[in-house]
Design a protein around this motif. Sequence first.
Motif, PDB file in Angstrom:
ATOM      1  N   UNK A   1     -21.371  78.090 -28.527  1.00 14.40           N
ATOM      2  CA  UNK A   1     -21.905  78.312 -27.188  1.00 14.40           C
ATOM      3  C   UNK A   1     -22.582  77.012 -26.790  1.00 14.40           C
ATOM      4  N   UNK A   2     -21.963  76.273 -25.877  1.00 11.76           N
ATOM      5  CA  UNK A   2     -22.387  74.903 -25.563  1.00 11.76           C
ATOM      6  C   UNK A   2     -22.408  74.713 -24.054  1.00 11.76           C
ATOM      7  N   UNK A   3     -23.389  73.948 -23.568  1.00 17.12           N
ATOM      8  CA  UNK A   3     -23.460  73.615 -22.149  1.00 17.12           C
ATOM      9  C   UNK A   3     -23.536  72.100 -21.992  1.00 17.12           C
ATOM     10  N   UNK A   4     -22.715  71.567 -21.097  1.00 21.98           N
ATOM     11  CA  UNK A   4     -22.790  70.157 -20.721  1.00 21.98           C
ATOM     12  C   UNK A   4     -23.447  70.089 -19.347  1.00 21.98           C
ATOM     13  N   UNK A   5     -24.532  69.320 -19.265  1.00 26.57           N
ATOM     14  CA  UNK A   5     -25.319  69.222 -18.041  1.00 26.57           C
ATOM     15  C   UNK A   5     -25.106  67.860 -17.387  1.00 26.57           C
ATOM     16  N   UNK A   6     -25.230  67.811 -16.083  1.00 23.67           N
ATOM     17  CA  UNK A   6     -25.065  66.552 -15.350  1.00 23.67           C
ATOM     18  C   UNK A   6     -26.149  65.551 -15.719  1.00 23.67           C
ATOM     19  N   UNK A   7     -27.291  66.044 -16.156  1.00 22.56           N
ATOM     20  CA  UNK A   7     -28.417  65.214 -16.578  1.00 22.56           C
ATOM     21  C   UNK A   7     -29.406  66.094 -17.305  1.00 22.56           C
ATOM     22  N   UNK A   8     -30.654  65.694 -17.317  1.00 18.63           N
ATOM     23  CA  UNK A   8     -31.699  66.461 -17.989  1.00 18.63           C
ATOM     24  C   UNK A   8     -31.725  67.887 -17.433  1.00 18.63           C
ATOM     25  N   UNK A   9     -31.443  68.895 -18.254  1.00 20.49           N
ATOM     26  CA  UNK A   9     -31.373  70.282 -17.748  1.00 20.49           C
ATOM     27  C   UNK A   9     -32.708  70.802 -17.214  1.00 20.49           C
ATOM     28  N   UNK A  10     -33.812  70.149 -17.564  1.00 17.14           N
ATOM     29  CA  UNK A  10     -35.116  70.599 -17.087  1.00 17.14           C
ATOM     30  C   UNK A  10     -35.511  69.948 -15.765  1.00 17.14           C
ATOM     31  N   UNK A  11     -34.619  69.134 -15.221  1.00 15.68           N
ATOM     32  CA  UNK A  11     -34.824  68.562 -13.887  1.00 15.68           C
ATOM     33  C   UNK A  11     -34.101  69.447 -12.874  1.00 15.68           C
ATOM     34  N   UNK A  12     -34.781  69.830 -11.811  1.00 15.23           N
ATOM     35  CA  UNK A  12     -34.217  70.774 -10.851  1.00 15.23           C
ATOM     36  C   UNK A  12     -33.000  70.210 -10.132  1.00 15.23           C
ATOM     37  N   UNK A  13     -32.852  68.893 -10.102  1.00 12.01           N
ATOM     38  CA  UNK A  13     -31.720  68.270  -9.414  1.00 12.01           C
ATOM     39  C   UNK A  13     -30.450  68.237 -10.255  1.00 12.01           C
ATOM     40  N   UNK A  14     -30.539  68.633 -11.533  1.00 13.04           N
ATOM     41  CA  UNK A  14     -29.375  68.611 -12.421  1.00 13.04           C
ATOM     42  C   UNK A  14     -28.830  70.023 -12.608  1.00 13.04           C
ATOM     43  N   UNK A  15     -27.579  70.109 -13.072  1.00 10.17           N
ATOM     44  CA  UNK A  15     -26.933  71.421 -13.178  1.00 10.17           C
ATOM     45  C   UNK A  15     -25.947  71.448 -14.333  1.00 10.17           C
ATOM     46  N   UNK A  16     -25.587  72.657 -14.736  1.00  6.53           N
ATOM     47  CA  UNK A  16     -24.552  72.829 -15.757  1.00  6.53           C
ATOM     48  C   UNK A  16     -23.203  72.468 -15.161  1.00  6.53           C
ATOM     49  N   UNK A  17     -22.477  71.571 -15.825  1.00  2.00           N
ATOM     50  CA  UNK A  17     -21.143  71.185 -15.367  1.00  2.00           C
ATOM     51  C   UNK A  17     -20.042  71.918 -16.126  1.00  2.00           C
ATOM     52  N   UNK A  18     -20.295  72.216 -17.374  1.00  2.00           N
ATOM     53  CA  UNK A  18     -19.312  72.944 -18.181  1.00  2.00           C
ATOM     54  C   UNK A  18     -20.049  73.892 -19.114  1.00  2.00           C
ATOM     55  N   UNK A  19     -19.570  75.116 -19.188  1.00  2.00           N
ATOM     56  CA  UNK A  19     -20.148  76.112 -20.085  1.00  2.00           C
ATOM     57  C   UNK A  19     -19.056  76.600 -21.026  1.00  2.00           C
ATOM     58  N   UNK A  20     -19.346  76.542 -22.305  1.00  4.85           N
ATOM     59  CA  UNK A  20     -18.411  76.983 -23.344  1.00  4.85           C
ATOM     60  C   UNK A  20     -19.056  78.143 -24.086  1.00  4.85           C
TER      61      UNK A  20
END
Length: 425
Positions: free
Chosen positions: A373-392
């Motif tokens: 179970x893995x998530x790739x984020x556009x940047x720091x996931x704790x920054x509101x401007x970033x988001x999950x790009x891929x969810x496995x």
Amino acid sequence: MKSLITICLLAGLSCSVAAEKLAIVGGKVFTGSEQGTLDSATVLIDNNKIVTVTTSTEVPEGYTAIDATGKYVTPGLIGAYTQLGLVEVSSSAGTVDASVTESLVSSTGAAFDVSYAINPDSTLMAISRVEGVTSAVTGISRSATLFKGQGALITLSGASDSVLKARAFVAVDVGNYGAEANGGSRAAVWVTLNEAISEAVQVTTAAQLSPSSDWHGINSRADVKALKPVVNGTIPLLIFADRAADIRQVISFKKRYPKIKVVLVKGMEAWRVADELAKADIPVIIDPEFNLPGGFDQLGATLANAKRLEEAGVMVAIGMETHNIRLATQHAGNAVAFGMSWDAAMAALTVNPAQIFAMPDGLGTLKKGAQADVVIWSGDPLEVSEAAEMVIINGKQVEMTSRQIKLQQRYQQRAQSEQASQYIR
């Protein structure tokens, strides 16, 4: 947020076909394990398991590479306490499975079992999933009885059988709401709780609960059966409480029943007794956003709650109301802004809830043998401007869409269709 097509191109994969072997290369990886956080690492996935996490950027033969350079890679987030799968609209005039009134089978509510009620097709599953939540703890939110029944651990994969572990915990509220529903006073709710637990401890044989045997307890026979794993220390007892005086009673309860795995939930004034909680080894599931009192038992609410608990050595998990669990990273980020460490905030979203609930297959971590179970984020996931790009989830990429996204697309494209938008599915 990048579109699904862009994400597929970035990964070099077709999103309709899940690769059996994936190499996520070059990202900043939070492992949730003894490896800690690695600035540039490779996560190898074979079928549905993590093979290894390494600082090498070489892709072994047979693996399909996903370039995560400049991105963050984390375990799938775990909703530490939700009602996912049990509620769609909480104020619905129809049945809401997150609320229970009374039943012939139970006197104290411990016997209620939410695993029978979970709907894997709930629209809230996909809404949470595209924000990086891959599994969750789900349970009853409101009960007219002492206990809130037995909760479950679920996957948000969309599989028809979404229950990872049924009867995974029992919950009880000893705060304002729990007291109001059980005699109107803490003087009643605590005596009732102690008596209910004492009955379960005293039952040592199945014969004592036989229909042919006399039973005069405040629990029903089914309640006692549900409480036996609690008093034996097999599953945790979640206790909801906010004010410091109530939390001290929770700590005293733990001393009376040391075998019980007590977990404090909500705990708005938990920071006031943080050292005692750490000494008693009681984890806390909080919503770190609370800083205004919703009642007289929450006067000490503060945005520094998570920081102070971490500093005292308390294990912290982050959870919140079902419809907003998708905002868990934002709430964790705010906890960091008020002093919690970044690594502790990420652990509160992943490995800590996994440990509290003894989740199977290494969930909450990226380490050898763990379920992928893995998530790739556009940047720091704790920054509101970033988001999950891929969810496995379980080694397979999930479609990055939800009812909200589909509605947005429907009405953006309505002018291009000859059919009225309400007939398009």
